[in-house]
Design a protein around this motif. Structure first.
Motif, PDB file in Angstrom:
ATOM      1  N   UNK A 176       0.835  -1.096  -0.032  1.00 35.61           N
ATOM      2  CA  UNK A 176       0.077  -0.146  -0.049  1.00 35.61           C
ATOM      3  C   UNK A 176       0.820   1.272  -0.034  1.00 35.61           C
ATOM      4  N   UNK A 177       0.716   1.965  -0.989  1.00 32.60           N
ATOM      5  CA  UNK A 177       1.655   3.283  -1.052  1.00 32.60           C
ATOM      6  C   UNK A 177       0.693   4.407  -0.163  1.00 32.60           C
ATOM      7  N   UNK A 178       1.435   5.233   0.413  1.00 26.77           N
ATOM      8  CA  UNK A 178       0.590   6.280   1.225  1.00 26.77           C
ATOM      9  C   UNK A 178       1.501   7.660   1.311  1.00 26.77           C
ATOM     10  N   UNK A 179       0.628   8.802   1.186  1.00 27.38           N
ATOM     11  CA  UNK A 179       1.441  10.119   1.273  1.00 27.38           C
ATOM     12  C   UNK A 179       1.631  10.596   2.679  1.00 27.38           C
ATOM     13  N   UNK A 180       2.702  11.383   2.880  1.00 28.28           N
ATOM     14  CA  UNK A 180       2.696  12.191   4.316  1.00 28.28           C
ATOM     15  C   UNK A 180       4.330  12.054   4.760  1.00 28.28           C
ATOM     16  N   UNK A 181       4.317  13.403   5.577  1.00 31.78           N
ATOM     17  CA  UNK A 181       5.665  13.394   6.305  1.00 31.78           C
ATOM     18  C   UNK A 181       5.893  12.516   7.348  1.00 31.78           C
ATOM     19  N   UNK A 182       4.765  12.111   7.712  1.00 30.44           N
ATOM     20  CA  UNK A 182       4.647  11.303   9.082  1.00 30.44           C
ATOM     21  C   UNK A 182       3.929   9.869   9.045  1.00 30.44           C
ATOM     22  N   UNK A 183       4.458   8.914   9.678  1.00 28.75           N
ATOM     23  CA  UNK A 183       3.992   7.651   9.488  1.00 28.75           C
ATOM     24  C   UNK A 183       3.885   7.197  11.156  1.00 28.75           C
ATOM     25  N   UNK A 184       2.778   6.836  11.574  1.00 32.33           N
ATOM     26  CA  UNK A 184       2.695   6.043  12.885  1.00 32.33           C
ATOM     27  C   UNK A 184       2.270   4.753  13.127  1.00 32.33           C
ATOM     28  N   UNK A 185       2.971   3.776  13.667  1.00 30.84           N
ATOM     29  CA  UNK A 185       2.675   2.602  13.684  1.00 30.84           C
ATOM     30  C   UNK A 185       2.154   1.967  15.170  1.00 30.84           C
ATOM     31  N   UNK A 186       1.293   1.465  15.036  1.00 31.94           N
ATOM     32  CA  UNK A 186       0.832   0.983  16.501  1.00 31.94           C
ATOM     33  C   UNK A 186       0.537  -0.437  16.443  1.00 31.94           C
ATOM     34  N   UNK A 187       0.917  -1.379  17.377  1.00 34.23           N
ATOM     35  CA  UNK A 187       0.849  -2.847  17.458  1.00 34.23           C
ATOM     36  C   UNK A 187      -0.532  -3.044  18.080  1.00 34.23           C
ATOM     37  N   UNK A 188      -1.281  -4.189  17.804  1.00 29.72           N
ATOM     38  CA  UNK A 188      -2.757  -4.349  17.952  1.00 29.72           C
ATOM     39  C   UNK A 188      -2.720  -4.761  19.470  1.00 29.72           C
ATOM     40  N   UNK A 189      -1.682  -5.433  20.062  1.00 30.60           N
ATOM     41  CA  UNK A 189      -1.850  -5.861  21.446  1.00 30.60           C
ATOM     42  C   UNK A 189      -0.514  -5.814  22.157  1.00 30.60           C
ATOM     43  N   UNK A 190       0.506  -5.535  21.706  1.00 32.43           N
ATOM     44  CA  UNK A 190       1.717  -5.357  22.318  1.00 32.43           C
ATOM     45  C   UNK A 190       2.063  -4.029  23.103  1.00 32.43           C
ATOM     46  N   UNK A 191       1.125  -3.125  23.013  1.00 29.78           N
ATOM     47  CA  UNK A 191       1.209  -1.751  23.600  1.00 29.78           C
ATOM     48  C   UNK A 191       2.488  -1.106  23.420  1.00 29.78           C
ATOM     49  N   UNK A 192       2.889  -1.152  21.783  1.00 32.85           N
ATOM     50  CA  UNK A 192       4.111  -0.543  21.644  1.00 32.85           C
ATOM     51  C   UNK A 192       3.828   0.305  20.266  1.00 32.85           C
ATOM     52  N   UNK A 193       4.511   1.196  19.835  1.00 34.94           N
ATOM     53  CA  UNK A 193       4.251   1.793  18.537  1.00 34.94           C
ATOM     54  C   UNK A 193       5.589   2.548  18.091  1.00 34.94           C
ATOM     55  N   UNK A 194       5.585   3.167  17.015  1.00 31.68           N
ATOM     56  CA  UNK A 194       6.778   3.827  16.487  1.00 31.68           C
ATOM     57  C   UNK A 194       6.322   4.917  15.460  1.00 31.68           C
ATOM     58  N   UNK A 195       7.157   5.891  15.107  1.00 33.97           N
ATOM     59  CA  UNK A 195       6.779   6.839  14.163  1.00 33.97           C
ATOM     60  C   UNK A 195       8.240   7.044  13.253  1.00 33.97           C
ATOM     61  N   UNK A 196       7.638   7.414  11.979  1.00 29.45           N
ATOM     62  CA  UNK A 196       8.988   7.646  11.205  1.00 29.45           C
ATOM     63  C   UNK A 196       8.536   9.028  10.641  1.00 29.45           C
TER      64      UNK A 196
END
Length: 687
Positions: A212-232
């Motif tokens: 999936x291609x997406x546009x933006x300066x910021x990407x946020x990823x959140x795991x469904x159940x591990x209570x952890x996320x990241x941003x790029x």
């Protein structure tokens, strides 16, 4: 050689046996590369890569403050050029970089590899006070082949898109997912605010088997159940202004994500390193912690300081007189009235200079893209005594002066040295250090490189004193992230003359941006809202003349307020707002030092909305009641319910001074602002 700011580690088992060694040029490579693992740490974050003969593969990233970790699926190198395969590792070095005019103190790891006939230099940066890892990729090449092309196709270096772009085969950075259960949100931003009045766009999706291609300066990823996320964060201009933009910023599937190439011309400069757009990654426990990390990083790397950034600036252009009244006597009178309002900085926009621009009210004005040094002399007729009388008047009222400047665009900013010398000499002869930069058009890579040289040279030759106000209203410019370390961002021109200024819309733009970008780095305008009532509909309840001038000013307080009008044109009664501005100036430094996030509802003209400044164990709430019919307001905040909290009113609308706040469950605050279009700022502290 280690400073108190850094704690630089390798694998724990190796620390028991290894004594660090140092070299004259920096930290020894043996500190970071051991047992086929490259490990980079500061006190807050740790990143690990499988060495793989120098063609490194991401393994993990850890937030040491929150004890959170993401293990990447380490199958593939992070950097891939399909048509320029990896050949060999060239060098690795590590050093500490002291704070300078452009960056705070940090550790820098430089990895250089050979890819076919190309050289690739990746610079990893870990800043002192942030849980982030930034990567800047430089490439040295004659021709960059990212797509299949016919033999007759010629590359000019100015292509606007990638032909037959092979997204899955070329990666500026790539991270493999160990789990398919991630939710992804991308955030794209708009500038060119003369045309755009919706500046933030969000898109959310669950990755699937296919890219999936997406546009933006910021990407946020959140795991469904591990209570952890990241941003790029991709620290590039907005998508419409990126050089050689492929049409998207991220490629994501449930197997991982990658950042495609943009910012590099197809035709290189052979012996010159070409810098790409910086990317920054961080991890946290949830969205709030990620946003907190993002905002700390942006603030830290923007070189924010009270002395340079804090201001209530006035610029006369907002009354549409343009430069028609700019002269010595007018500015002297303006400064006196501006002081009576509480203005701290006064900027003479286009028209102080001898060479008049095409925006001039004078029909002889025709300059825009090309300027000569003599054009930047002080206008002899308008200021027959030079700027000395104006400077003396400003000093009398403790107001700092600023000026407008348009670098010469011609031949990809080929005259950047000349322009840098003009600003440097102006500063040295007058002491004026606040310079509004307008007319920027970054149409090719050489323009970007030369413009950067212009900014850097001015900073270096003035010992960092010159502070740039970077106009985002038109043209092809740096967006919110590219040049934020040079000063602040002049967000938008709005005018009552054409019925385009609505206070709630300006507040909305600030509110939307403040979730992701520090609002204290933005100049946000408030206008003389008594002007041009006939330009709005008779029944337009949200027309600017229906607001109290105190409220109009208050909509800008989360940012750097910009008085976008002529002081001498204000109704005399409006000068009473000096009392509010005075109280605001007493707290604005402390208010802006916190992480300021939006609270309440999105401004709509009829919402209850606001901002929260978050500091350790204390902060501020700034709440607005728009044309909302409810006497009782409930506002969702970031306050902690497990702590006792005490509120104190700092400033408010005239009829809201005795408003009481009560913290309910889940961070909701209950209050009663008794009047529509009113506001209150309170401090809070946890007991």
């Amino acid at each position: 050689m280690f400073s108190n700011f850094f704690s630089f580690f390798i694998l724990v088992c190796c620390l028991l046996f290894f004594k660090p060694s140092f070299s004259q040029n920096g930290l020894a490579v043996s500190e970071v590369l051991k047992n086929d693992t490259l490990t980079l740490n500061n006190e807050h974050v740790s990143g690990k890569w499988l060495w793989n003969d120098g063609n490194i593969i991401p393994l993990s990233i850890d937030n040491l403050d929150a004890s959170k970790s993401i293990k990447w699926k380490g199958n593939n190198p992070s950097f891939v050029l399909a048509n320029h395969p990896f050949v060999k590792h060239v060098s690795l070095s590590v050093k500490e970089i002291q704070k300078n005019y452009f960056e705070p103190a940090h550790i820098e790891c430089v990895l250089i590899n050979q890819h076919d006939e190309l050289q690739v230099k990746r610079v990893f940066k870990l800043y002192t006070n942030t849980a982030t890892i930034s990567t800047v990729t430089y490439i040295k090449y004659s021709e960059l082949s990212l797509f299949k092309k016919d033999k007759e196709d010629e590359l000019t270096g100015k292509e606007s898109f990638y032909k037959e772009y092979e997204a899955v085969n070329n990666h500026l950075e790539r991270y493999g997912f160990n789990s398919p259960h991630w939710s992804i949100e991308t955030v794209s931003f708009k500038d060119v605010t003369d045309k755009n009045n919706n500046l933030v766009f969000n898109s959310s999706f669950i990755p699937y088997n296919y890219d999936i291609t997406s546009n933006g300066n910021l990407l946020l990823g959140t795991h469904s159940f591990d209570k952890v996320g990241f941003f790029i964060l991709k620290e590039a201009p907005n998508e419409s202004s990126q050089l050689n933009y492929p049409g998207f910023d991220f490629v994501t599937s449930n197997k991982g994500l990658s950042i495609p190439f943009s910012g590099y011309p197809f035709q290189g400069f052979s012996k010159e390193w070409i810098e790409g757009y910086t990317t920054t990654i961080s991890i946290g426990e949830n969205e709030n912690s990620l946003l907190h990390n993002l905002r700390l990083y942006l603030k830290e790397t923007s070189m924010y300081s009270e002395d340079s950034h804090e201001m209530v600036m006035m610029n006369t252009w907002g009354d549409r007189g343009r430069d028609g009244r700019i002269n010595e006597s007018f500015i002297v009178n303006e400064l006196k009235t501006a002081a009576n309002l509480g203005i701290t900085h006064y900027q003479i926009d286009d028209g102080w200079e001898q060479g008049l621009s095409s925006n001039s009210a004078d029909s002889s004005g025709e300059l825009w893209d090309e300027w000569k040094p003599e054009d930047w002399q002080v206008h002899k007729t308008r200021f027959p005594n030079g700027l000395k009388p104006v400077l003396e008047e400003a000093k009398k009222y403790n107001i700092k002066l600023g000026l407008w400047f348009h670098p010469s665009n011609g031949n990809s900013y080929a005259n950047w040295k000349q322009d840098a010398e003009i600003i440097t000499n102006l500063y040295k002869s007058t002491g004026i250090k606040y310079i509004k930069i307008d007319g920027i058009k970054i149409n090719d890579k050489r323009s970007e490189i030369n413009l950067q040289k212009f900014f850097e040279t001015v900073k270096e030759q003035t010992d960092g004193a010159v502070f740039f106000n970077l106009d985002l209203t038109a043209g092809v410019r740096g967006g919110y992230f590219k040049y934020r370390n040079l000063g602040n961002l002049f967000l938008e021109n709005r005018y009552t003359d054409w019925g385009r200024y609505y206070p709630y819309q300006t507040l909305r733009n600030l509110w939307m941006l403040s979730k992701y970008f520090p609002p204290e780095l933005l100049q946000i305008e408030f206008l003389n809202n008594s002007r041009n009532p006939n330009k709005y509909g008779e029944n337009d309840l949200l027309a600017p003349q229906n607001y109290d001038f105190d409220y109009v000013f208050a909509t800008t307080m989360a940012a750097q307020p910009l008085a976008w009008f002529e002081a001498t044109g204000l109704p005399r009664d409006f000068l009473k707002t000096k009392e509010l501005i005075g109280k605001y100036k007493e707290v604005k430094k402390d208010f802006h030092e916190g992480v300021i996030l939006p609270i309440g509802e999105e401004p709509s003209g009829a919402s209850v909305t606001g901002f929260q400044s978050i500091k350790e164990n204390k902060g501020y709430l700034l709440i607005y009641r728009e044309l909302n019919p409810n006497d009782l307001q409930f506002v969702q905040t970031h306050l902690l319910n497990d702590r006792n909290v005490k509120f104190k009113t700092i400033l408010s609308s005239k009829d809201a001074k005795n408003v009481k706040l009560e913290l309910l469950d889940n961070g909701v605050v209950k209050l009663n602002l008794p009047k529509e279009n009113s506001f209150i700022m309170v401090s809070y502290g946890y007991n």
